[in-house]
Design an enzyme around this catalytic site. Structure first.
Site, mmCIF file in Angstrom:
data_model
loop_
_atom_site.group_PDB
_atom_site.id
_atom_site.type_symbol
_atom_site.label_atom_id
_atom_site.label_comp_id
_atom_site.label_asym_id
_atom_site.label_seq_id
_atom_site.Cartn_x
_atom_site.Cartn_y
_atom_site.Cartn_z
ATOM 1 N N GLY A 168 0.834 -1.195 0.000
ATOM 2 C CA GLY A 168 0.000 0.000 0.000
ATOM 3 C C GLY A 168 0.865 1.240 0.000
ATOM 4 O O GLY A 168 2.086 1.162 0.173
ATOM 5 N N GLU B 83 -1.154 2.827 6.563
ATOM 6 C CA GLU B 83 -1.280 3.848 5.512
ATOM 7 C C GLU B 83 -2.130 5.030 5.978
ATOM 8 O O GLU B 83 -1.837 6.185 5.656
ATOM 9 C CB GLU B 83 -1.869 3.243 4.233
ATOM 10 C CG GLU B 83 -1.063 2.115 3.610
ATOM 11 C CD GLU B 83 0.392 2.448 3.336
ATOM 12 O OE1 GLU B 83 0.740 3.642 3.258
ATOM 13 O OE2 GLU B 83 1.196 1.506 3.228
ATOM 14 N N ASP C 89 11.136 10.631 12.840
ATOM 15 C CA ASP C 89 9.702 10.668 12.544
ATOM 16 C C ASP C 89 9.040 11.865 13.219
ATOM 17 O O ASP C 89 7.820 11.991 13.186
ATOM 18 C CB ASP C 89 9.030 9.366 12.976
ATOM 19 C CG ASP C 89 9.071 9.156 14.478
ATOM 20 O OD1 ASP C 89 9.767 9.919 15.185
ATOM 21 O OD2 ASP C 89 8.395 8.224 14.961
ATOM 22 N N THR D 41 8.671 7.766 20.145
ATOM 23 C CA THR D 41 9.010 6.580 19.356
ATOM 24 C C THR D 41 10.529 6.506 19.286
ATOM 25 O O THR D 41 11.171 7.402 18.745
ATOM 26 C CB THR D 41 8.449 6.688 17.928
ATOM 27 O OG1 THR D 41 8.777 7.979 17.405
ATOM 28 C CG2 THR D 41 6.938 6.512 17.924
HETATM 29 CA CA LIG Z 1 10.905 9.214 17.268
HETATM 30 ZN ZN LIG Z 2 4.722 3.351 5.258
#
Ligand SMILES: [Ca+2]
Ligand SMILES: [Zn+2]
Ligand SMILES: [Ca+2]
Ligand SMILES: [Ca+2]
Length: 402
Positions: free
Chosen positions: A168, A208, A230, A235
């Site tokens: 995807g 997605e 990110d 995270t």
């Molecule tokens: Ca992070």
């Molecule tokens: Zn991805």
């Protein structure tokens, strides 16, 4: 990511994406402190249209298969998924209920009733008959695909045969309107019918849609611990994507965001935004929740979804405890005087919360009448969510006060 790099060559697109990022940052600065595991935002319901593109009958997936995917989205984004018990303890404490729900749309762009599904017989896409992100061919009638429904009113999901090896792909907030949405191969959509191992739990679409709400891959799309990020504090850094073996003890980077203090967490391979197999992934973090909400409230096209006229199709895809379809509110938008009608049966009085756009409860009342006029004229103009909480269930409805 290569498609994203291609799109941002267009200066207008780049500018719009920068504005979406800035608006999201602004919202985040003002609200992130209020976000907890299960609060910080009003419940948001996003109307979805699924465009099925099929080259033969086997690719024309069933309504039930599509509904199984909507159910997975609702479980995963509300942290109601059955496998939360697998989440390793260091991440269980920061695993989030994103307070985002999804439903198949009840009205099409012309205002006619729909089940939220379109079906298009096609010879296939531009890459040897497969659809491809580089041609965007799934998204246009003229290229063998299906034009998007207005992308400020619907989350468009195209299901088709993608070129081999691709499960995807998605478009980030702020990118071009006509191609906004996500595309998922028919062998990884939903939990039944045409799905093939290991993509049998619907997590490709969860991933997605995460991109569509502004999330990046948790390893930062680089090959080290320092180059990429990110942009989410909780995270952990990672050198690369999960190797699909669900190594929860993997710890590929030790330089972590200051938020972690002296702790060096393992890689969050159970995160929906890693490349782990469906059976491994089971969570978003609180930081990812804040980022998704930032784009929902910050990007104009995502924010417009809150007042989409698309509604929800009355099919068996609601959570079993949702009363959503038993309420109607009229007129909407209004000046604050709203007639509330309830079509269900009473077991006990309902508690009702009026929640403003920042997630604050502006007013509460008890309801035990089938029809009544609600007076919200004392509230500031804007978008509110009415949350009806009854015995064993709840409903959420948006109202606009002008
Ligand atoms: Ca992070
Ligand atoms: Zn991805
Ligand atoms: Ca990295
Ligand atoms: Ca680490």
């Amino acid at each position: 990511m290569p498609v994203y790099e291609q799109h941002r060559q267009d200066p207008a697109t780049q500018q719009r994406m920068n504005m979406a990022q800035a608006a999201a940052r602004n919202w985040h600065q003002n609200h992130a402190g209020n976000i907890t595991r299960s609060s910080g935002s009003a419940l948001i319901t996003i109307p979805v249209v699924v465009h099925v593109l099929y080259k033969d009958a086997s690719q024309n997936i069933s309504d039930q298969q599509i509904q199984s995917q909507i159910a997975v989205l609702n479980q995963d984004y509300r942290r109601l998924n059955a496998d939360t018990s697998n989440t390793v303890s260091i991440f269980d404490t920061i695993a989030a209920d994103a307070q985002i729900e999804f439903c198949l749309a009840g009205l099409d762009p012309q205002g006619n009733p729909t089940n939220g599904i379109t079906r298009t017989s096609t010879a296939g896409g531009q890459f040897l008959g497969y659809f491809s992100p580089f041609f965007e061919d799934a998204k246009y009638d003229s290229l063998g695909g299906k034009n998007a429904w207005p992308t400020d009113q619907y989350l468009n999901i195209w299901v088709c045969e993608l070129f081999p090896g691709l499960l995807g792909y998605a478009q980030f907030p702020g990118d071009a309107a006509a191609s906004d949405g996500v595309v998922v191969t028919y062998t990884a959509f939903g939990t039944m019918g045409t799905v093939t191992a290991p993509s049998t739990l619907g997590r490709t679409t969860t991933h997605e849609v995460g991109h569509w709400l502004g999330l990046y891959h948790i390893w930062g799309d680089d090959n080290d611990c320092t180059t990429g990020s990110d942009s989410v504090y909780d995270t952990p850094n990672a050198t690369s994507a999960s190797q699909s073996d669900c190594q929860v003890a993997r710890n590929s980077c030790s330089n972590e965001d200051p938020w972690w203090g002296s702790i060096d967490p393992t890689d969050n391979v159970q995160n929906y935004m890693d490349y782990s197999n469906d059976s491994c992934m089971n969570m978003f973090t609180l930081g990812q929740k804040a980022r998704m909400l930032s784009f929902l409230y910050g990007d104009p096209r995502r924010l417009a979804l809150f007042t989409s006229p698309a509604g929800c199709a009355a099919v068996g895809v609601q959570e079993p405890f949702s009363y959503d379809r038993y309420f109607s509110l009229y007129p909407n938008p209004s000046n604050g005087q709203i007639t509330v009608s309830y079509f269900g049966t009473w077991n006990s009085a309902m508690q009702v919360e009026v929640i403003d756009a920042t997630g604050r409860i502006a007013q509460t009342y008890q309801a035990n009448a089938y029809n009544y006029t609600l007076d919200l004229s004392g509230l500031a103009k804007g978008i509110y969510t009415l949350r009806f909480i009854g015995e064993g269930g709840a409903a959420a409805k948006r109202v606009v006060i002008q």
